[in-house]
Design a protein around this motif. Structure first.
Motif, PDB file in Angstrom:
ATOM      1  N   THR A   1       0.830  -1.205   0.000  1.00 21.97           N
ATOM      2  CA  THR A   1       0.000   0.000   0.000  1.00 21.97           C
ATOM      3  C   THR A   1       0.864   1.253   0.000  1.00 21.97           C
ATOM      4  OG1 THR A   1      -1.507  -1.248   1.387  1.00 21.97           O
ATOM      5  CG2 THR A   1      -1.889   1.134   1.269  1.00 21.97           C
ATOM      6  N   PRO A   2       0.706   2.117  -1.013  1.00 23.73           N
ATOM      7  CA  PRO A   2       1.479   3.365  -1.002  1.00 23.73           C
ATOM      8  C   PRO A   2       0.919   4.361   0.013  1.00 23.73           C
ATOM      9  CG  PRO A   2       0.437   2.982  -3.160  1.00 23.73           C
ATOM     10  CD  PRO A   2      -0.139   1.989  -2.207  1.00 23.73           C
ATOM     11  N   ILE A   3       1.803   4.994   0.759  1.00 26.71           N
ATOM     12  CA  ILE A   3       1.413   6.144   1.590  1.00 26.71           C
ATOM     13  C   ILE A   3       2.267   7.307   1.088  1.00 26.71           C
ATOM     14  CG2 ILE A   3       1.372   7.150   3.913  1.00 26.71           C
ATOM     15  CD1 ILE A   3       1.136   4.402   5.082  1.00 26.71           C
ATOM     16  N   PHE A   4       1.596   8.302   0.530  1.00 21.84           N
ATOM     17  CA  PHE A   4       2.362   9.398  -0.072  1.00 21.84           C
ATOM     18  C   PHE A   4       2.737  10.427   0.977  1.00 21.84           C
ATOM     19  CE2 PHE A   4      -0.081   7.495  -3.456  1.00 21.84           C
ATOM     20  CZ  PHE A   4       0.925   7.263  -4.373  1.00 21.84           C
ATOM     21  N   TYR A   5       3.979  10.886   0.915  1.00 20.09           N
ATOM     22  CA  TYR A   5       4.369  12.015   1.777  1.00 20.09           C
ATOM     23  C   TYR A   5       4.646  13.215   0.878  1.00 20.09           C
ATOM     24  CZ  TYR A   5       9.293  10.630   0.839  1.00 20.09           C
ATOM     25  OH  TYR A   5      10.490  10.299   0.239  1.00 20.09           O
ATOM     26  N   ASP A   6       4.067  14.344   1.286  1.00 22.45           N
ATOM     27  CA  ASP A   6       4.173  15.544   0.455  1.00 22.45           C
ATOM     28  C   ASP A   6       5.544  16.193   0.576  1.00 22.45           C
ATOM     29  OD1 ASP A   6       1.613  15.186  -0.342  1.00 22.45           O
ATOM     30  OD2 ASP A   6       0.768  16.884   0.792  1.00 22.45           O
TER      31      ASP A   6
ATOM     32  N   LYS B   1       8.663  15.906  10.853  1.00 26.16           N
ATOM     33  CA  LYS B   1       7.585  16.060  11.855  1.00 26.16           C
ATOM     34  C   LYS B   1       6.260  15.577  11.270  1.00 26.16           C
ATOM     35  CE  LYS B   1       9.217  19.766  14.806  1.00 26.16           C
ATOM     36  NZ  LYS B   1       9.790  21.013  14.251  1.00 26.16           N
ATOM     37  N   ALA B   2       6.016  15.925  10.014  1.00 26.19           N
ATOM     38  CA  ALA B   2       4.764  15.491   9.373  1.00 26.19           C
ATOM     39  C   ALA B   2       4.767  13.966   9.205  1.00 26.19           C
ATOM     40  CB  ALA B   2       4.598  16.183   8.022  1.00 26.19           C
ATOM     41  N   LEU B   3       5.927  13.401   8.885  1.00 27.33           N
ATOM     42  CA  LEU B   3       6.013  11.935   8.728  1.00 27.33           C
ATOM     43  C   LEU B   3       5.683  11.227  10.039  1.00 27.33           C
ATOM     44  CD1 LEU B   3       9.278  11.506   6.591  1.00 27.33           C
ATOM     45  CD2 LEU B   3       6.971  10.897   5.883  1.00 27.33           C
ATOM     46  N   GLU B   4       6.156  11.821  11.143  1.00 26.07           N
ATOM     47  CA  GLU B   4       5.918  11.210  12.462  1.00 26.07           C
ATOM     48  C   GLU B   4       4.434  11.177  12.828  1.00 26.07           C
ATOM     49  OE1 GLU B   4       8.111   9.779  14.442  1.00 26.07           O
ATOM     50  OE2 GLU B   4      10.089  10.585  13.913  1.00 26.07           O
ATOM     51  N   GLN B   5       3.652  12.076  12.211  1.00 24.10           N
ATOM     52  CA  GLN B   5       2.215  12.129  12.503  1.00 24.10           C
ATOM     53  C   GLN B   5       1.437  11.002  11.802  1.00 24.10           C
ATOM     54  OE1 GLN B   5       1.156  14.503  14.701  1.00 24.10           O
ATOM     55  NE2 GLN B   5       3.354  14.976  14.709  1.00 24.10           N
ATOM     56  N   LEU B   6       2.079  10.389  10.790  1.00 27.25           N
ATOM     57  CA  LEU B   6       1.369   9.353  10.020  1.00 27.25           C
ATOM     58  C   LEU B   6       1.300   8.051  10.825  1.00 27.25           C
ATOM     59  CD1 LEU B   6       3.215   9.881   6.594  1.00 27.25           C
ATOM     60  CD2 LEU B   6       0.922  10.680   7.186  1.00 27.25           C
ATOM     61  N   ASP B   7       0.348   7.184  10.442  1.00 25.48           N
ATOM     62  CA  ASP B   7       0.321   5.844  11.024  1.00 25.48           C
ATOM     63  C   ASP B   7       1.417   5.034  10.318  1.00 25.48           C
ATOM     64  OD1 ASP B   7      -0.092   3.305  11.872  1.00 25.48           O
ATOM     65  OD2 ASP B   7      -2.108   3.081  11.019  1.00 25.48           O
ATOM     66  N   LEU B   8       2.501   4.784  11.047  1.00 28.26           N
ATOM     67  CA  LEU B   8       3.654   4.125  10.418  1.00 28.26           C
ATOM     68  C   LEU B   8       3.710   2.634  10.752  1.00 28.26           C
ATOM     69  CD1 LEU B   8       6.306   6.908  11.238  1.00 28.26           C
ATOM     70  CD2 LEU B   8       5.191   6.516   9.039  1.00 28.26           C
ATOM     71  N   SER B   9       2.650   2.134  11.418  1.00 27.58           N
ATOM     72  CA  SER B   9       2.740   0.779  11.957  1.00 27.58           C
ATOM     73  C   SER B   9       2.969  -0.280  10.869  1.00 27.58           C
ATOM     74  CB  SER B   9       1.494   0.451  12.775  1.00 27.58           C
ATOM     75  OG  SER B   9       0.342   0.664  11.989  1.00 27.58           O
ATOM     76  N   LYS B  10       2.462  -0.020   9.659  1.00 28.43           N
ATOM     77  CA  LYS B  10       2.649  -1.046   8.611  1.00 28.43           C
ATOM     78  C   LYS B  10       3.757  -0.689   7.624  1.00 28.43           C
ATOM     79  CE  LYS B  10      -1.791  -3.207   8.672  1.00 28.43           C
ATOM     80  NZ  LYS B  10      -3.166  -2.888   8.382  1.00 28.43           N
ATOM     81  N   VAL B  11       4.432   0.465   7.867  1.00 23.76           N
ATOM     82  CA  VAL B  11       5.428   0.915   6.880  1.00 23.76           C
ATOM     83  C   VAL B  11       6.721   0.115   7.019  1.00 23.76           C
ATOM     84  CG1 VAL B  11       6.857   2.845   6.106  1.00 23.76           C
ATOM     85  CG2 VAL B  11       4.479   3.245   6.792  1.00 23.76           C
ATOM     86  N   LYS B  12       7.175  -0.454   5.900  1.00 25.38           N
ATOM     87  CA  LYS B  12       8.424  -1.219   5.910  1.00 25.38           C
ATOM     88  C   LYS B  12       9.511  -0.564   5.069  1.00 25.38           C
ATOM     89  CE  LYS B  12       8.898  -6.019   5.988  1.00 25.38           C
ATOM     90  NZ  LYS B  12       8.509  -7.281   5.336  1.00 25.38           N
ATOM     91  N   LEU B  13       9.057   0.200   4.081  1.00 26.01           N
ATOM     92  CA  LEU B  13      10.004   0.722   3.095  1.00 26.01           C
ATOM     93  C   LEU B  13       9.673   2.181   2.823  1.00 26.01           C
ATOM     94  CD1 LEU B  13      12.118  -0.747   1.256  1.00 26.01           C
ATOM     95  CD2 LEU B  13      10.360  -0.860  -0.493  1.00 26.01           C
TER      96      LEU B  13
END
Ligand SMILES: Cc1ncc(COP(=O)(O)O)c(C=O)c1O
Length: 381
Positions: free
Chosen positions: A140-145, A157-169
């Motif tokens: 699943t792509p999660i786009f960061y602006d 800081k904005a990245l830290e606000q995302l739900d990162l629990s499933k992010v691997k890459l």
């Protein structure tokens, strides 16, 4: 009809593959289209590279399957290149895997690390392949602006606000395509810390560091980066060898072995002559880079003029093979490029193909001869 795999519904034909059909139809109907869309270097590779490839055809080894890990001399040359230009130490035996172009590395890395349902951080704007490959492997792509206000660097800081629990890459790409933004040592350090905090593998895709850029930088130069980072690099733009397909993935041996597990099941080595040519390219002296960039510098000045005649603004500090230009506020990128194609027969890339953050921007390629760029300026005036 046989049903295609579900994964195929998640991707579309590549924008350029579609758009170039339209451009080619215009050309076939006699329209003199100037192509400023594609980043395919039109200049020649170093002469010694061409000679070496040609001469290699007579070598008895040339026609055999080649090693999955490439010739040892090629890996030596890649290690030497990283040491000389990025001050990064790599073991040629364990830390380097030559690739048939860096693009295939995006798939190999994704196949090696992603399961269905894993999430991947992808830059917006960014190279479209990160997204399509992520979808093809059913992650699943999660786009960061990325934003001009932050010099197109990731906002941690904005990245830290995302739900990162499933992010691997996480894909990062500095110097950045399409904006030409350069990394800072601090930005790379923050990314490495972020990756460590969240157990994410960061891959820096780094094919543009030698184009109009005085300070090539590798994310692997950050202390401890090898634990959590890989880097892709390429000879396509640096040595005008896009069609020959030579790239590399570099990083810690464990990661490289995992990628090799995938890759060795997909191809059977890179053509011998191309490897021999690549070795020569990687050994080029500083003069090669100076000469190459003097051509791009002249072209970029003309492209800046063209951008101005289209009422666009641009960042003179940006690097790379493209000029990323901002349209006047009321214009939409795709409508604008269609109009310029129709009325002036000049093909420019709309920023939107790189993501929603590309709306309001267009991308000019420097892979066109000065006469063609001058002709484009004359058409607009
Ligand atoms: C950001 C980015 N990454 C990777 C690539 C692929 O390069 P290669 O020719 O090494 O496959 C490109 C090519 O345009 C690119 O723009």
């Amino acid at each position: 009809m046989i049903d295609v795999a579900k994964r195929l519904h998640s991707v579309e034909e590549y924008y350029f593959s579609k758009k170039l059909r339209e451009v080619n139809l215009l050309i076939a109907s006699g329209k003199p289209v100037i192509n400023l869309g594609i980043g395919s270097p039109d200049l020649s590779p170093p002469q010694k590279v061409v000679d070496t490839i040609a001469n290699s055809l007579f070598d008895s080894n040339a026609h055999k399957y080649q090693s999955y890990q490439g010739l040892p001399e090629l890996r030596d040359a890649m290690a030497g290149f990283y040491k000389e230009h990025y001050q990064v130490n790599l073991s040629p035996k364990t830390d380097i895997l030559p690739l048939i172009g860096s693009k295939e590395g995006i798939m190999h890395i994704s196949l090696a690390y992603l399961n269905e349902g894993d999430a991947v951080l992808i830059p917006n704007p960014g190279y479209p392949t990160y997204q399509s490959v992520t979808k093809l492997v059913q992650a699943t792509p999660i786009f960061y602006d990325l934003d001009k206000r932050n010099n197109w660097l990731p906002d941690i800081k904005a990245l830290e606000q995302l739900d990162l629990s499933k992010v691997k890459l996480m894909w990062v790409n500095y110097p950045h395509m399409p904006t030409g933004a350069v990394p800072t040592a601090m930005a790379f350090r923050e990314l490495v810390e972020f990756a460590k905090r969240h157990r994410i593998l960061i891959v820096n895709d780094n094919p543009y560091s030698f184009i109009l850029n005085d300070s090539p930088m590798s994310i692997l130069s950050v202390e401890g980066a090898k634990d959590v980072c890989l880097e892709l690099n390429s000879l396509s733009k640096t040595f005008n060898m896009a069609g020959w397909r030579v790239g590399m993935v570099v990083g810690q041996s464990e990661h490289i072995n995992n990628i090799l597990k995938v890759k060795s099941n997909m191809d059977s080595g890179m053509f011998y002559g191309i490897q021999k040519g690549a070795i020569e390219a990687l050994k080029c002296s500083k003069m090669w880079y100076v000469t190459l960039n003097s051509v791009y510098k002249k072209r970029r000045e003309l492209i800046w003029q063209l951008a101005e005649s289209l009422n666009c603004t641009y960042d003179v500090k940006a690097t790379g093979l493209f000029v990323w230009a901002k349209l006047p506020a009321y214009l939409k990128a795709e409508e604008f490029i269609d109009l310029v194609l129709k009325e002036h027969h000049i093909f420019i890339t709309p920023g939107t193909i790189f993501g929603s953050q590309g709306e309001g921007y267009i991308r000019f390629s420097l892979c066109a001869q000065t006469e063609d760029i001058e002709e484009a300026i004359a058409r607009i005036k």
